[in-house]
Design a protein around this motif. Structure first.
Motif, PDB file in Angstrom:
ATOM      1  N   ILE A  96       4.258   6.152  -5.322  1.00 48.33           N
ATOM      2  CA  ILE A  96       4.138   5.690  -7.223  1.00 48.33           C
ATOM      3  C   ILE A  96       3.586   6.889  -7.223  1.00 48.33           C
ATOM      4  O   ILE A  96       3.713   7.719  -8.456  1.00 48.33           O
ATOM      5  N   TYR A  97       2.324   7.030  -6.945  1.00 50.10           N
ATOM      6  CA  TYR A  97       0.823   7.561  -6.759  1.00 50.10           C
ATOM      7  C   TYR A  97       1.340   9.182  -6.931  1.00 50.10           C
ATOM      8  O   TYR A  97       1.310   9.773  -7.633  1.00 50.10           O
TER       9      TYR A  97
ATOM     10  N   ASP B   8       0.676  -0.504  -0.352  1.00 49.36           N
ATOM     11  CA  ASP B   8      -0.221  -0.331   0.184  1.00 49.36           C
ATOM     12  C   ASP B   8       0.692   1.420   0.314  1.00 49.36           C
ATOM     13  O   ASP B   8      -0.032   2.560  -0.894  1.00 49.36           O
ATOM     14  N   LEU B   9       1.738   0.789   0.853  1.00 39.96           N
ATOM     15  CA  LEU B   9       2.806   1.717   0.752  1.00 39.96           C
ATOM     16  C   LEU B   9       3.593   1.885  -0.568  1.00 39.96           C
ATOM     17  O   LEU B   9       3.497   3.928  -0.872  1.00 39.96           O
TER      18      LEU B   9
ATOM     19  N   HIS C 184       4.433   9.966  -6.970  1.00 34.01           N
ATOM     20  CA  HIS C 184       5.733  10.005  -7.859  1.00 34.01           C
ATOM     21  C   HIS C 184       4.707  11.316  -9.942  1.00 34.01           C
ATOM     22  O   HIS C 184       5.472  12.007  -9.828  1.00 34.01           O
ATOM     23  N   LEU C 185       3.933  10.083  -9.597  1.00 36.09           N
ATOM     24  CA  LEU C 185       3.401  10.007 -11.514  1.00 36.09           C
ATOM     25  C   LEU C 185       2.813  11.736 -11.099  1.00 36.09           C
ATOM     26  O   LEU C 185       2.666  12.162 -12.124  1.00 36.09           O
ATOM     27  N   LEU C 186       2.040  12.151  -9.287  1.00 31.93           N
ATOM     28  CA  LEU C 186       1.639  13.623  -9.660  1.00 31.93           C
ATOM     29  C   LEU C 186       2.648  14.792 -10.483  1.00 31.93           C
ATOM     30  O   LEU C 186       1.900  15.170 -10.377  1.00 31.93           O
ATOM     31  N   GLY C 187       3.363  14.100  -9.432  1.00 27.64           N
ATOM     32  CA  GLY C 187       4.679  15.164  -9.442  1.00 27.64           C
ATOM     33  C   GLY C 187       5.020  15.166 -11.506  1.00 27.64           C
ATOM     34  O   GLY C 187       5.379  16.595 -11.703  1.00 27.64           O
ATOM     35  N   VAL C 188       5.232  14.313 -11.918  1.00 24.60           N
ATOM     36  CA  VAL C 188       5.572  14.261 -14.038  1.00 24.60           C
ATOM     37  C   VAL C 188       4.351  14.534 -14.289  1.00 24.60           C
ATOM     38  O   VAL C 188       4.464  14.520 -15.519  1.00 24.60           O
ATOM     39  N   GLU C 189       2.911  14.888 -13.975  1.00 24.68           N
ATOM     40  CA  GLU C 189       1.690  14.592 -14.635  1.00 24.68           C
ATOM     41  C   GLU C 189       1.488  15.307 -15.660  1.00 24.68           C
ATOM     42  O   GLU C 189       1.739  15.901 -16.675  1.00 24.68           O
ATOM     43  N   ALA C 190       1.943  16.850 -15.751  1.00 21.75           N
ATOM     44  CA  ALA C 190       2.139  18.197 -17.005  1.00 21.75           C
ATOM     45  C   ALA C 190       3.227  17.763 -17.739  1.00 21.75           C
ATOM     46  O   ALA C 190       2.755  17.686 -18.503  1.00 21.75           O
ATOM     47  N   THR C 191       4.471  16.766 -17.405  1.00 17.06           N
ATOM     48  CA  THR C 191       5.199  16.150 -18.587  1.00 17.06           C
ATOM     49  C   THR C 191       5.252  15.576 -19.073  1.00 17.06           C
ATOM     50  O   THR C 191       5.498  14.855 -20.245  1.00 17.06           O
TER      51      THR C 191
END
Length: 219
Positions: A146-147, A140-141, A149-156
């Motif tokens: 990972i979620y 779960d952690l 991290h994906l939010l941080g690179v979503e714009a890219t």
């Protein structure tokens, strides 16, 4: 020996290992990361727990000191060992050996050596980090990390998808069963959107990670 533990909140930042009585209390620096000489497990018989680790470090006077931290579980223990080893892997003065036990009475509990300053009876594992552990991880952690991290690179990711979609070779968007896009990047963005909606509908979810802290521990 277990009664000598104090409940403290530890924080690992990019500069030091700090502690406080509560997460909101003013933190005191335990040691600068550059002064860490080893981060290792402590054998279970020392404190009656298999989730205790030790941080060996140099104090301001250049002497060797040891702090013992009790973690809640094996996952937390391995995360801390891994994080501390990664931030100190290039330190000068790293130890090649250590004592997995404690100095109790007049000898070490692990090897029964009577010299408290003895270099150690077991090899340190400064280059063994989380990816090399065989213990089960907290799934779960890991999924939450990972979620985020994906939010941080979503714009890219969205900009890359826009460029690919507008390219000269771009064709019609292919869809699979149920109308789902077959483009892997489009699928990833859709999954990320679904996860965001799931988090919004669950206000009791995990709070955001504190950006100024690499890791935190209550012990």
């Amino acid at each position: 020996m277990s009664s000598s533990f104090k409940k403290l909140h530890f924080s690992l930042t990019t500069e030091a290992l700090s502690f406080a009585k509560t997460p909101s209390s003013k933190k005191s620096t335990l040691t600068k990361l550059a002064h860490i000489r080893a981060a290792e497990k402590v054998e279970e018989k020392s404190f009656g727990s298999s989730h205790v680790m030790q941080v060996i470090y140099m104090d301001d006077a250049g002497g060797s000191q040891t702090a013992y931290l009790q973690c809640k579980c094996v996952n937390e223990l391995n995360q801390w060992l891994s994080a501390l080893r990664k931030v100190s892997i290039n330190n000068t003065g790293l130890l090649g050996s250590y004592h997995p036990g404690v100095f109790r009475g007049d000898k070490w509990s692990c090897c029964h050596q009577r010299d408290k300053t003895d270099l150690g009876c077991d090899k340190t594992r400064s280059r063994v980090t989380l990816q090399e552990w065989n213990d089960p991880l907290d799934h779960d952690l890991e999924a939450q990390l990972i979620y985020r991290h994906l939010l941080g690179v979503e714009a890219t990711l969205r900009e890359k998808h826009r460029q690919l979609s507008a390219g000269p070779e771009a064709g019609p968007v292919l869809t699979g069963p149920g109308g789902a896009p077959e483009d892997p990047l489009a699928q990833l963005l859709q999954v990320l959107q679904d996860l965001r909606e799931a988090h919004r509908s669950n206000p009791a979810g995990s709070p955001p990670l504190e950006p100024s802290h690499v890791l935190e521990l209550q012990t």
